[in-house]
Design a protein around this motif. Structure first.
Motif, short mmCIF file in Angstrom:
data_model
loop_
_atom_site.label_atom_id
_atom_site.label_comp_id
_atom_site.label_asym_id
_atom_site.label_seq_id
_atom_site.Cartn_x
_atom_site.Cartn_y
_atom_site.Cartn_z
N ASN A 108 0.68 -1.10 0.21
CA ASN A 108 0.09 -0.05 -0.12
C ASN A 108 0.85 1.53 -0.26
O ASN A 108 0.59 2.13 0.68
CB ASN A 108 -1.26 0.45 0.83
N GLU A 109 2.45 1.03 -0.23
CA GLU A 109 3.07 2.53 0.06
C GLU A 109 3.39 2.48 -1.74
O GLU A 109 3.68 1.24 -2.59
CB GLU A 109 4.49 2.19 1.44
N ILE A 110 3.68 3.56 -2.41
CA ILE A 110 4.03 3.62 -3.68
C ILE A 110 5.46 4.89 -3.39
O ILE A 110 5.45 5.75 -2.54
CB ILE A 110 2.97 4.58 -4.25
N GLU A 111 6.70 5.21 -4.61
CA GLU A 111 7.95 5.25 -4.27
C GLU A 111 8.09 6.16 -5.62
O GLU A 111 8.16 4.77 -6.39
CB GLU A 111 8.94 4.85 -2.85
N GLU A 112 8.56 6.80 -5.55
CA GLU A 112 8.05 7.30 -7.27
C GLU A 112 10.42 6.92 -7.11
O GLU A 112 11.12 8.23 -6.23
CB GLU A 112 7.75 8.51 -7.73
N GLU A 197 -2.54 -2.13 -17.03
CA GLU A 197 -2.50 -1.19 -17.17
C GLU A 197 -3.81 -0.12 -17.44
O GLU A 197 -4.84 0.03 -16.57
CB GLU A 197 -2.02 -0.99 -18.69
N PHE A 198 -3.05 1.09 -17.36
CA PHE A 198 -3.96 2.39 -16.80
C PHE A 198 -3.65 3.39 -18.01
O PHE A 198 -2.42 3.94 -18.16
CB PHE A 198 -4.21 2.51 -15.07
N ASN A 199 -4.46 4.19 -18.35
CA ASN A 199 -4.01 5.80 -18.54
C ASN A 199 -4.04 6.76 -17.61
O ASN A 199 -4.56 7.03 -16.19
CB ASN A 199 -5.36 6.25 -18.80
N ALA A 200 -2.70 7.37 -17.97
CA ALA A 200 -2.22 8.23 -16.51
C ALA A 200 -1.50 9.62 -17.90
O ALA A 200 -1.35 9.07 -19.26
CB ALA A 200 -1.12 7.71 -16.15
N GLU A 201 -1.67 10.76 -17.08
CA GLU A 201 -0.52 11.82 -18.01
C GLU A 201 0.84 11.46 -17.21
O GLU A 201 0.58 11.06 -16.10
CB GLU A 201 -1.27 13.15 -17.49
N LEU A 206 0.74 11.10 -7.65
CA LEU A 206 1.58 10.06 -6.96
C LEU A 206 0.76 9.26 -6.32
O LEU A 206 0.33 7.91 -5.99
CB LEU A 206 2.36 10.77 -6.31
N SER A 207 -0.54 9.89 -5.60
CA SER A 207 -1.59 9.51 -4.98
C SER A 207 -2.48 8.79 -6.30
O SER A 207 -3.05 7.45 -5.69
CB SER A 207 -3.02 10.38 -3.71
N LYS A 211 -3.87 4.51 -7.00
CA LYS A 211 -4.50 4.25 -6.24
C LYS A 211 -5.32 3.46 -7.46
O LYS A 211 -5.99 1.72 -7.29
CB LYS A 211 -5.63 5.57 -6.27
N ARG A 212 -4.33 3.58 -8.11
CA ARG A 212 -5.06 3.04 -9.58
C ARG A 212 -4.36 1.74 -9.78
O ARG A 212 -4.66 0.86 -10.31
CB ARG A 212 -4.83 4.20 -11.12
N SER A 213 -2.87 1.83 -9.22
CA SER A 213 -2.20 0.72 -8.82
C SER A 213 -2.36 -0.18 -8.73
O SER A 213 -2.54 -1.92 -8.57
CB SER A 213 -0.71 1.01 -8.35
N LEU A 214 -2.60 -0.01 -6.87
CA LEU A 214 -3.61 -0.57 -6.24
C LEU A 214 -4.85 -1.52 -6.64
O LEU A 214 -5.40 -2.38 -6.60
CB LEU A 214 -4.08 -0.26 -4.72
#
Ligand SMILES: [Zn+2]
Length: 338
Positions: A108-112, A197-201, A206-207, A211-214
């Protein structure tokens, strides 16, 4: 915890010094949980504490655990390790025509990861005068060559990133028309590991990426659970490669047949054990190995998990399939049928 503390501190066999140390640790845990810690959507909490050597580790988990207090000379990390193994590490690559962003997602954590940003020049448009003698299609092809080159660069970086960060799965993000082109230039090893996969700009926050990755992760998990559940059901017959139910699961584990232990409900359950011979049983009786009477165990599920970990048996949780979680609860995939 209070009860455990009470029982332990009353136990006459424990040395006075140890008692004092134990009391300090328990007080710290208690004040942490009732004080500074905030639940905010966290379902499980694991705390390792040994204040004497300045050791204090807190793990917040997105899944619930059975409550228990374990006191010993070594950190009781086995269940946590098994749990962390279940949570795959994802890498998200967000591609656009001009750059790429890399993220890791786990628990549940994301890091760029800024260090691997690609920012190569891809022409947006070409000045009319410069290409006046060329037809429009050639101009377009020139731009597309750059885009392809750029995508190949990102693909190469993605591969390195994947290996370096020990990632299990890949999620692709970006414009709808760009993703299939990126996927096509990925290393075959990575192509097999694309989870979704999902659409992104390029500037999606990050949030939102998290959300979409989860969502992708959850979908994958559900698909895997359904696959596992069907396999259990289809192979659960005489000579088949699966068993369902607590007793057959324990028996398969003890015969060394189990390949994957499947748990739908981790609640404690009383059982009987011979710790010397690692013999587990749902009912009371004598140990068939040494002949001594079996000890009562307050949690035969925990014993079963230990047995599985000691045998290097994989552990999977089926938490999204109600039928398994509520009815079957336990099962195992087998290495060989009998
Ligand atoms: Zn025995």
């Amino acid at each position: 915890m209070r009860k455990a503390e009470h029982d332990w501190l009353r136990n006459g066999e424990i040395l006075k010094l140890k008692k004092q140390a134990l009391k300090k640790n328990l007080e710290k845990i208690d004040s942490y949980v009732t004080g500074e810690w905030r639940r905010k959507g966290i379902k499980g909490l694991v705390i390792f504490s040994c204040l004497e050597v300045d050791f204090w580790q807190v793990y917040e988990l997105p899944v619930g655990l059975r409550s228990s207090l374990i006191i010993g000379d070594e950190p009781h990390a086995k269940e946590l390790v098994a749990l962390l193994n279940e949570f795959k590490r994802f890498c998200v690559v967000s591609v656009s025509r001009k750059k790429a962003r890399f993220f890791t997602v786990g628990l549940n954590e994301i890091e760029e990861h800024q260090g691997v940003m690609v920012d190569e020049w891809v022409p947006d448009q070409v000045k009319e005068g410069e290409w006046a003698s060329l037809r429009q299609s050639r101009i377009a092809r020139h731009i597309e060559d750059h885009v392809l080159h750029h995508l190949k660069d990102i693909a190469r970086l993605t591969y390195n990133f994947f290996v370096e960060h020990k990632i299990d799965r890949l999620i692709l993000a970006g414009h709808k028309e760009l993703i299939p082109r990126f996927r096509a230039v990925l290393h075959p090893y990575l192509q097999e590991r694309v989870a979704g996969e999902f659409n992104a700009e390029p500037d999606t926050p990050l949030s939102e990426i998290l959300k979409r990755s989860l969502l992708v992760e959850k979908e994958i998990q559900l698909r895997e659970e359904e696959y596992l559940f069907n396999k259990l059901r289809n192979e659960n017959h005489e000579g088949g490669l699966a068993v369902i139910g607590l007793r057959p699961t324990i028996e398969a584990l003890m015969r060394g047949q189990a390949d994957t232990l499947v748990i739908g409900d981790g609640q404690s359950r009383q059982g009987f054990v011979c710790y010397k011979d690692h013999y587990l049983s749902v009912g009371s009786g004598d140990c068939p190995v040494c002949g001594d009477a079996l000890h009562e165990s307050s949690d035969v599920i925990e014993d079963m998990i230990h047995l599985a970990l000691n045998q290097n048996v994989q552990i999977e949780h089926l938490t999204h399939i109600d039928e398994f979680r509520e009815k079957d609860k336990y099962g195992a995939l087998l290495r060989f049928g009998l």
